[in-house]
Design a protein around this motif. Structure first.
Motif, PDB file in Angstrom:
ATOM      1  N   VAL A  46       0.865  -1.178   0.000  1.00 34.84           N
ATOM      2  CA  VAL A  46       0.000   0.000   0.000  1.00 34.84           C
ATOM      3  C   VAL A  46       0.903   1.230   0.000  1.00 34.84           C
ATOM      4  O   VAL A  46       1.703   1.413   0.912  1.00 34.84           O
ATOM      5  CB  VAL A  46      -0.914   0.023   1.244  1.00 34.84           C
ATOM      6  N   SER A  47       0.798   2.056  -1.039  1.00 32.42           N
ATOM      7  CA  SER A  47       1.579   3.285  -1.140  1.00 32.42           C
ATOM      8  C   SER A  47       0.661   4.462  -0.843  1.00 32.42           C
ATOM      9  O   SER A  47      -0.420   4.571  -1.420  1.00 32.42           O
ATOM     10  CB  SER A  47       2.166   3.442  -2.537  1.00 32.42           C
ATOM     11  N   VAL A  48       1.103   5.318   0.081  1.00 29.07           N
ATOM     12  CA  VAL A  48       0.293   6.464   0.487  1.00 29.07           C
ATOM     13  C   VAL A  48       1.105   7.738   0.302  1.00 29.07           C
ATOM     14  O   VAL A  48       2.207   7.859   0.841  1.00 29.07           O
ATOM     15  CB  VAL A  48      -0.151   6.346   1.962  1.00 29.07           C
ATOM     16  N   THR A  49       0.563   8.683  -0.475  1.00 25.96           N
ATOM     17  CA  THR A  49       1.185   9.989  -0.643  1.00 25.96           C
ATOM     18  C   THR A  49       0.390  10.983   0.192  1.00 25.96           C
ATOM     19  O   THR A  49      -0.821  11.101   0.041  1.00 25.96           O
ATOM     20  CB  THR A  49       1.188  10.416  -2.114  1.00 25.96           C
ATOM     21  N   ALA A  50       1.094  11.665   1.093  1.00 30.77           N
ATOM     22  CA  ALA A  50       0.434  12.607   1.998  1.00 30.77           C
ATOM     23  C   ALA A  50       1.355  13.779   2.274  1.00 30.77           C
ATOM     24  O   ALA A  50       2.564  13.706   2.042  1.00 30.77           O
ATOM     25  CB  ALA A  50       0.069  11.908   3.304  1.00 30.77           C
ATOM     26  N   ASP A  51       0.761  14.853   2.806  1.00 36.28           N
ATOM     27  CA  ASP A  51       1.561  16.031   3.116  1.00 36.28           C
ATOM     28  C   ASP A  51       2.189  15.957   4.505  1.00 36.28           C
ATOM     29  O   ASP A  51       2.788  16.911   4.973  1.00 36.28           O
ATOM     30  CB  ASP A  51       0.750  17.311   2.934  1.00 36.28           C
ATOM     31  N   ARG A  52       2.042  14.777   5.147  1.00 37.20           N
ATOM     32  CA  ARG A  52       2.663  14.542   6.444  1.00 37.20           C
ATOM     33  C   ARG A  52       2.904  13.047   6.579  1.00 37.20           C
ATOM     34  O   ARG A  52       2.224  12.242   5.933  1.00 37.20           O
ATOM     35  CB  ARG A  52       1.746  15.019   7.581  1.00 37.20           C
ATOM     36  N   PRO A  53       3.857  12.645   7.396  1.00 33.52           N
ATOM     37  CA  PRO A  53       4.070  11.207   7.607  1.00 33.52           C
ATOM     38  C   PRO A  53       2.891  10.597   8.367  1.00 33.52           C
ATOM     39  O   PRO A  53       2.399  11.180   9.330  1.00 33.52           O
ATOM     40  CB  PRO A  53       5.337  11.143   8.454  1.00 33.52           C
ATOM     41  N   LEU A  54       2.444   9.442   7.918  1.00 34.22           N
ATOM     42  CA  LEU A  54       1.395   8.722   8.627  1.00 34.22           C
ATOM     43  C   LEU A  54       2.046   7.763   9.622  1.00 34.22           C
ATOM     44  O   LEU A  54       3.116   7.222   9.361  1.00 34.22           O
ATOM     45  CB  LEU A  54       0.529   7.924   7.664  1.00 34.22           C
ATOM     46  N   THR A  55       1.382   7.546  10.735  1.00 33.20           N
ATOM     47  CA  THR A  55       1.897   6.585  11.715  1.00 33.20           C
ATOM     48  C   THR A  55       1.386   5.195  11.374  1.00 33.20           C
ATOM     49  O   THR A  55       0.354   5.040  10.703  1.00 33.20           O
ATOM     50  CB  THR A  55       1.444   6.949  13.141  1.00 33.20           C
ATOM     51  N   GLU A  56       2.094   4.180  11.862  1.00 33.14           N
ATOM     52  CA  GLU A  56       1.634   2.810  11.659  1.00 33.14           C
ATOM     53  C   GLU A  56       0.270   2.615  12.306  1.00 33.14           C
ATOM     54  O   GLU A  56      -0.567   1.888  11.781  1.00 33.14           O
ATOM     55  CB  GLU A  56       2.646   1.813  12.233  1.00 33.14           C
ATOM     56  N   ALA A  57       0.028   3.271  13.439  1.00 40.58           N
ATOM     57  CA  ALA A  57      -1.256   3.139  14.130  1.00 40.58           C
ATOM     58  C   ALA A  57      -2.399   3.668  13.265  1.00 40.58           C
ATOM     59  O   ALA A  57      -3.471   3.059  13.203  1.00 40.58           O
ATOM     60  CB  ALA A  57      -1.211   3.874  15.468  1.00 40.58           C
ATOM     61  N   GLU A  58      -2.196   4.788  12.593  1.00 47.10           N
ATOM     62  CA  GLU A  58      -3.227   5.346  11.712  1.00 47.10           C
ATOM     63  C   GLU A  58      -3.537   4.393  10.566  1.00 47.10           C
ATOM     64  O   GLU A  58      -4.699   4.154  10.233  1.00 47.10           O
ATOM     65  CB  GLU A  58      -2.772   6.676  11.110  1.00 47.10           C
ATOM     66  N   VAL A  59      -2.489   3.867   9.963  1.00 46.37           N
ATOM     67  CA  VAL A  59      -2.660   2.972   8.825  1.00 46.37           C
ATOM     68  C   VAL A  59      -3.309   1.661   9.281  1.00 46.37           C
ATOM     69  O   VAL A  59      -4.231   1.152   8.635  1.00 46.37           O
ATOM     70  CB  VAL A  59      -1.320   2.715   8.116  1.00 46.37           C
ATOM     71  N   ALA A  60      -2.876   1.124  10.418  1.00 46.90           N
ATOM     72  CA  ALA A  60      -3.456  -0.107  10.943  1.00 46.90           C
ATOM     73  C   ALA A  60      -4.947   0.064  11.232  1.00 46.90           C
ATOM     74  O   ALA A  60      -5.754  -0.821  10.921  1.00 46.90           O
ATOM     75  CB  ALA A  60      -2.718  -0.542  12.207  1.00 46.90           C
ATOM     76  N   ALA A  61      -5.324   1.200  11.798  1.00 49.47           N
ATOM     77  CA  ALA A  61      -6.733   1.461  12.091  1.00 49.47           C
ATOM     78  C   ALA A  61      -7.552   1.556  10.806  1.00 49.47           C
ATOM     79  O   ALA A  61      -8.670   1.041  10.732  1.00 49.47           O
ATOM     80  CB  ALA A  61      -6.873   2.743  12.917  1.00 49.47           C
ATOM     81  N   ALA A  62      -7.004   2.206   9.783  1.00 46.80           N
ATOM     82  CA  ALA A  62      -7.700   2.331   8.504  1.00 46.80           C
ATOM     83  C   ALA A  62      -7.859   0.966   7.839  1.00 46.80           C
ATOM     84  O   ALA A  62      -8.925   0.650   7.291  1.00 46.80           O
ATOM     85  CB  ALA A  62      -6.960   3.292   7.578  1.00 46.80           C
ATOM     86  N   LEU A  63      -6.839   0.137   7.901  1.00 51.54           N
ATOM     87  CA  LEU A  63      -6.911  -1.207   7.326  1.00 51.54           C
ATOM     88  C   LEU A  63      -7.968  -2.034   8.042  1.00 51.54           C
ATOM     89  O   LEU A  63      -8.741  -2.763   7.414  1.00 51.54           O
ATOM     90  CB  LEU A  63      -5.547  -1.904   7.416  1.00 51.54           C
ATOM     91  N   ASP A  64      -8.010  -1.933   9.362  1.00 52.54           N
ATOM     92  CA  ASP A  64      -8.990  -2.673  10.152  1.00 52.54           C
ATOM     93  C   ASP A  64     -10.406  -2.211   9.814  1.00 52.54           C
ATOM     94  O   ASP A  64     -11.312  -3.022   9.633  1.00 52.54           O
ATOM     95  CB  ASP A  64      -8.707  -2.496  11.642  1.00 52.54           C
ATOM     96  N   GLU A  65     -10.588  -0.900   9.708  1.00 55.29           N
ATOM     97  CA  GLU A  65     -11.902  -0.340   9.386  1.00 55.29           C
ATOM     98  C   GLU A  65     -12.347  -0.758   7.987  1.00 55.29           C
ATOM     99  O   GLU A  65     -13.537  -0.989   7.739  1.00 55.29           O
ATOM    100  CB  GLU A  65     -11.850   1.186   9.485  1.00 55.29           C
ATOM    101  N   ALA A  66     -11.403  -0.879   7.073  1.00 58.74           N
ATOM    102  CA  ALA A  66     -11.723  -1.233   5.689  1.00 58.74           C
ATOM    103  C   ALA A  66     -12.197  -2.665   5.543  1.00 58.74           C
ATOM    104  O   ALA A  66     -12.883  -2.991   4.591  1.00 58.74           O
ATOM    105  CB  ALA A  66     -10.503  -0.983   4.803  1.00 58.74           C
ATOM    106  N   GLY A  67     -11.832  -3.531   6.478  1.00 58.52           N
ATOM    107  CA  GLY A  67     -12.269  -4.918   6.338  1.00 58.52           C
ATOM    108  C   GLY A  67     -11.446  -5.908   7.132  1.00 58.52           C
ATOM    109  O   GLY A  67     -11.374  -7.071   6.745  1.00 58.52           O
ATOM    110  N   GLY A  68     -10.819  -5.459   8.156  1.00 54.18           N
ATOM    111  CA  GLY A  68     -10.063  -6.387   8.994  1.00 54.18           C
ATOM    112  C   GLY A  68      -8.727  -6.811   8.405  1.00 54.18           C
ATOM    113  O   GLY A  68      -8.212  -7.867   8.742  1.00 54.18           O
TER     114      GLY A  68
END
Length: 74
Positions: A46-68
């Motif tokens: 998963v490649s994410v382009t953002a104007d700030r660094p994302l944390t692993e916790a943010e990405v993990a939460a988004a992945l979980d919300e998307a479908g576990g």
């Protein structure tokens, strides 16, 4: 200045999975673009382009919300 980070996840099996992950990550503050390379029965990238660094916790939460889906922590 936008930066691109790569994360690895398991559990993604199809385009619908990729779309769900993209939708959840795009909703995060500062995210401009998301790309998902699905590897069935393997580790997807998963490649994410953002104007700030994302944390692993943010990405993990988004992945979980998307479908576990699970973040593979480095």
């Amino acid at each position: 200045m936008a930066t691109t980070q790569q994360f690895h996840a398991t559990g993604l099996t199809c385009g619908h999975c990729a779309a769900a992950v993209t939708e959840e990550l795009t909703a995060l503050d500062g995210v401009a673009d998301v790309g998902v390379e699905v590897v069935v029965d393997g580790t997807s990238t998963v490649s994410v382009t953002a104007d700030r660094p994302l944390t692993e916790a943010e990405v993990a939460a988004a992945l979980d919300e998307a479908g576990g889906y699970a973040l593979v922590r480095a």
